[in-house]
Design a protein around this motif. Structure first.
Motif, PDB file in Angstrom:
ATOM      1  N   ALA A 203       6.468  -3.322 -17.357  1.00  0.00           N
ATOM      2  CA  ALA A 203       5.974  -2.007 -16.937  1.00  0.00           C
ATOM      3  C   ALA A 203       4.516  -2.133 -16.512  1.00  0.00           C
ATOM      4  CB  ALA A 203       6.105  -1.005 -18.076  1.00  0.00           C
ATOM      5  N   GLU A 204       4.140  -1.379 -15.494  1.00  0.00           N
ATOM      6  CA  GLU A 204       2.773  -1.434 -14.977  1.00  0.00           C
ATOM      7  C   GLU A 204       1.775  -0.899 -16.006  1.00  0.00           C
ATOM      8  OE1 GLU A 204       0.049   0.270 -11.249  1.00  0.00           O
ATOM      9  OE2 GLU A 204       2.209   0.671 -11.331  1.00  0.00           O
ATOM     10  N   LEU A 205       0.645  -1.577 -16.127  1.00  0.00           N
ATOM     11  CA  LEU A 205      -0.448  -1.094 -16.966  1.00  0.00           C
ATOM     12  C   LEU A 205      -1.194  -0.019 -16.189  1.00  0.00           C
ATOM     13  CD1 LEU A 205      -1.760  -4.565 -18.210  1.00  0.00           C
ATOM     14  CD2 LEU A 205      -0.374  -2.940 -19.508  1.00  0.00           C
ATOM     15  N   VAL A 206      -1.211   1.190 -16.750  1.00  0.00           N
ATOM     16  CA  VAL A 206      -1.752   2.335 -16.009  1.00  0.00           C
ATOM     17  C   VAL A 206      -3.046   2.861 -16.609  1.00  0.00           C
ATOM     18  CG1 VAL A 206      -1.295   4.720 -15.288  1.00  0.00           C
ATOM     19  CG2 VAL A 206       0.522   3.001 -15.170  1.00  0.00           C
ATOM     20  N   ASP A 207      -3.117   2.923 -17.948  1.00  0.00           N
ATOM     21  CA  ASP A 207      -4.271   3.570 -18.570  1.00  0.00           C
ATOM     22  C   ASP A 207      -4.645   2.867 -19.873  1.00  0.00           C
ATOM     23  OD1 ASP A 207      -2.391   4.422 -20.482  1.00  0.00           O
ATOM     24  OD2 ASP A 207      -2.087   6.353 -19.495  1.00  0.00           O
ATOM     25  N   GLY A 208      -5.616   3.468 -20.577  1.00  0.00           N
ATOM     26  CA  GLY A 208      -6.100   2.869 -21.814  1.00  0.00           C
ATOM     27  C   GLY A 208      -5.056   2.793 -22.903  1.00  0.00           C
ATOM     28  N   ALA A 209      -4.113   3.718 -22.920  1.00  0.00           N
ATOM     29  CA  ALA A 209      -3.048   3.671 -23.921  1.00  0.00           C
ATOM     30  C   ALA A 209      -2.178   2.430 -23.710  1.00  0.00           C
ATOM     31  CB  ALA A 209      -2.203   4.934 -23.868  1.00  0.00           C
ATOM     32  N   ASP A 210      -1.896   2.112 -22.436  1.00  0.00           N
ATOM     33  CA  ASP A 210      -1.132   0.889 -22.143  1.00  0.00           C
ATOM     34  C   ASP A 210      -1.894  -0.345 -22.619  1.00  0.00           C
ATOM     35  OD1 ASP A 210       0.998   2.222 -20.888  1.00  0.00           O
ATOM     36  OD2 ASP A 210      -0.043   2.237 -18.964  1.00  0.00           O
ATOM     37  N   LEU A 211      -3.200  -0.367 -22.380  1.00  0.00           N
ATOM     38  CA  LEU A 211      -4.000  -1.509 -22.800  1.00  0.00           C
ATOM     39  C   LEU A 211      -4.056  -1.630 -24.321  1.00  0.00           C
ATOM     40  CD1 LEU A 211      -7.077  -1.527 -20.382  1.00  0.00           C
ATOM     41  CD2 LEU A 211      -5.187  -3.157 -20.462  1.00  0.00           C
TER      42      LEU A 211
END
Length: 497
Positions: free
Chosen positions: A371-379
């Motif tokens: 899944a694409e890393l989109v925002d700080g939550a993903d990081l």
């Protein structure tokens, strides 16, 4: 109404981002099921906690213990919340003045169980006729939750990177010109911000002119006032501008004075505003124990040397992370052949214990799950799962995109406990270099933990992501076996600050 609110939970984009950030930190997905370690799990190195850099001044601890034992002055079987504590209010007034609040406002003091409760009370009063709230990136992350439960719309006016993402008078004026509301919004200004930006006097004067032109009320969260890395720098406050008669200034003992767990905050402002707040707080709760007040007074009586060391240690740790991020970026660029930054510091840090870290080289990149890393939550989820490291998603501070906030104060705090407890048991006659040197080893071990987290956890995880042919250097942290809990993802929301 209560049942209706249970059936119709808070809504709004900023609240959704807050919930997403909390779920990532707790290691659960949007359905509430475990998907990674959480920030509180064993073995996780956390840059997401928000406590002080060491235990509080030993006089604060001894004052709290003395208050518990003082059956005459502070009986614990008796309510004490209405009894005046003039010595504490005087100490608070003096600290407000040191931090730039004019004497005319600093002498009107209100207290509650944490600066959070004071701000919520102020927003409840100032927006009770339906006014909205406006702020800028770098705000305290629960703000979205406060506004959501008050059913008040929160507007985040974007800031410019060249201005450290601070709110400018021009941006505020443009927002107000393009926004129509029945009542002027309330401004909530964080100075210093949660990522360490500090407003200058000219910036605040310009904002004050906009406030007056639109008849706005302002709340300035000055919780990190006094933590400026340049101790000789001018400490400017919105309360000292032309709009001072419409400003509430809020601070407390949790950060600079290391009393986070005692939950005590204070505010000051014009007499009419403080009187209204006192009446509201007294009428709605009685939650500030006298023991906490005694500890706060003890903390405010600490020698300046003790506080300056706290600030200096945080400043040194910020500088360490800045160097680590610069070195990390250079190695990642060599490994990937990138000509552009992969990871960098979001803006210079002038105060506090946190910094903004941006990951422009990961934009459009997929995580290990595809899944694409989109925002700080993903990081945050990525680093918890792949490195056993917790960062605070900057998403809940008003920063979209691939950005994280790293708090450097809490790493290795336990290594300083032994020195603190010696002084709590047997206080020294004075406080000088010799006493401060007893903390040197503990602080150094904390800095070592920060460096080790980057070298042994963060860098290998990013190399596995960006250069998968490179062999991994560390074992992937084991996923804890946890059952889904009702409300999992928000239970420890107050622990991240």
């Amino acid at each position: 109404m209560f049942v209706e609110r249970l059936a119709d939970p808070p809504q709004g984009e900023t609240y959704r981002k807050l919930q997403r950030a909390r779920q990532a930190l707790m290691g659960v997905d949007e359905a509430g099921f475990p998907c990674s370690p959480g920030m509180f799990d064993a073995g996780v190195v956390s840059f997401a906690h928000g406590e002080g850099v060491r235990r509080p001044w030993h006089g604060a601890v001894r004052a709290a213990l003395g208050a518990i034992a003082d059956a005459n002055g502070s009986p614990i079987e008796n309510y004490m919340f209405l009894r005046p504590f003039p010595d504490l209010e005087t100490a608070i007034r003096d600290e407000f003045i040191r931090n730039g609040v004019p004497e005319s406002s600093a002498g009107e003091v209100v207290l509650d169980a944490g600066s959070t409760r004071l701000i919520v009370a102020a927003l409840a009063l100032a927006t009770r006729e339906g006014a909205e709230v406006v702020t800028a990136p770098g705000f305290y992350h629960p703000l979205a939750g406060w506004c959501a439960y008050l059913r008040r719309t929160l507007h985040v006016v974007p800031g410019e990177r060249s201005r450290d993402y601070k709110l400018s008078a021009e941006a505020l004026a443009r927002f107000l010109a393009g926004h129509r509301a029945e009542r002027p919004p309330v401004l909530l200004l964080f100075n210093p911000t949660m990522t360490g930006a500090v407003y200058s006097r000219p910036e605040l004067e310009a904002i004050a002119d906009v406030l007056l032109a639109h008849g706005m009320i302002a709340v300035e969260d000055a919780l990190f006032a006094g933590s400026e890395h340049d101790q000789a720098a001018d400490r400017a406050r919105l309360a000292a501008t032309r709009a001072g008669s419409r400003c509430l200034t809020v601070a407390g003992a949790s950060k600079l004075h290391c009393l986070a767990n005692l939950r005590i905050g204070w505010g000051c402002g014009p007499a009419w505003m403080i009187a209204a707040l006192k009446d509201f707080i007294t009428s709605s709760s009685a939650s500030l124990p006298h023991v906490g007040k005694a500890a706060a007074l003890g903390a405010l009586q600490a020698p300046a040397r003790f506080i300056r060391r706290n600030v200096a240690e945080c400043r040194d740790r910020i500088a360490l992370v800045e160097d680590l991020v610069g070195s990390l970026d250079a190695r990642l660029r060599r490994a990937t052949g990138s000509s552009s930054p992969v990871v960098e510091i979001g803006h210079p840090v002038a105060a506090g214990h946190s910094l903004l870290i941006e990951f422009p080289g990961l934009e459009g990149h997929a995580g290990p799950d595809g899944a694409e890393l989109v925002d700080g939550a993903d990081l945050t989820s990525f680093f918890l799962r792949e490195a056993g490291v917790a960062f605070a998603p900057a998403l809940s501070h008003g920063f979209d995109g691939l950005r994280l906030r790293a708090n450097v104060a809490s790493l290795g705090t336990q290594h300083t406990y032994a020195a603190s407890r010696v002084f709590e048991i047997d206080p020294p006659a004075g406080w000088g270099d010799a006493e401060e040197r007893t903390f040197d080893e503990g602080f150094a071990r904390g800095r070592d933990e920060i460096a080790a987290a980057f070298a042994e956890r963060i860098e290998p995880a990013l190399l596995r992501l960006l250069a998968p042919a490179r062999p991994a250097r560390i074992a992937r942290p084991a996923l804890p076996r946890r059952e889904r809990l009702p409300g999992d993802g928000a239970a420890h929301a107050g622990a991240v600050s």
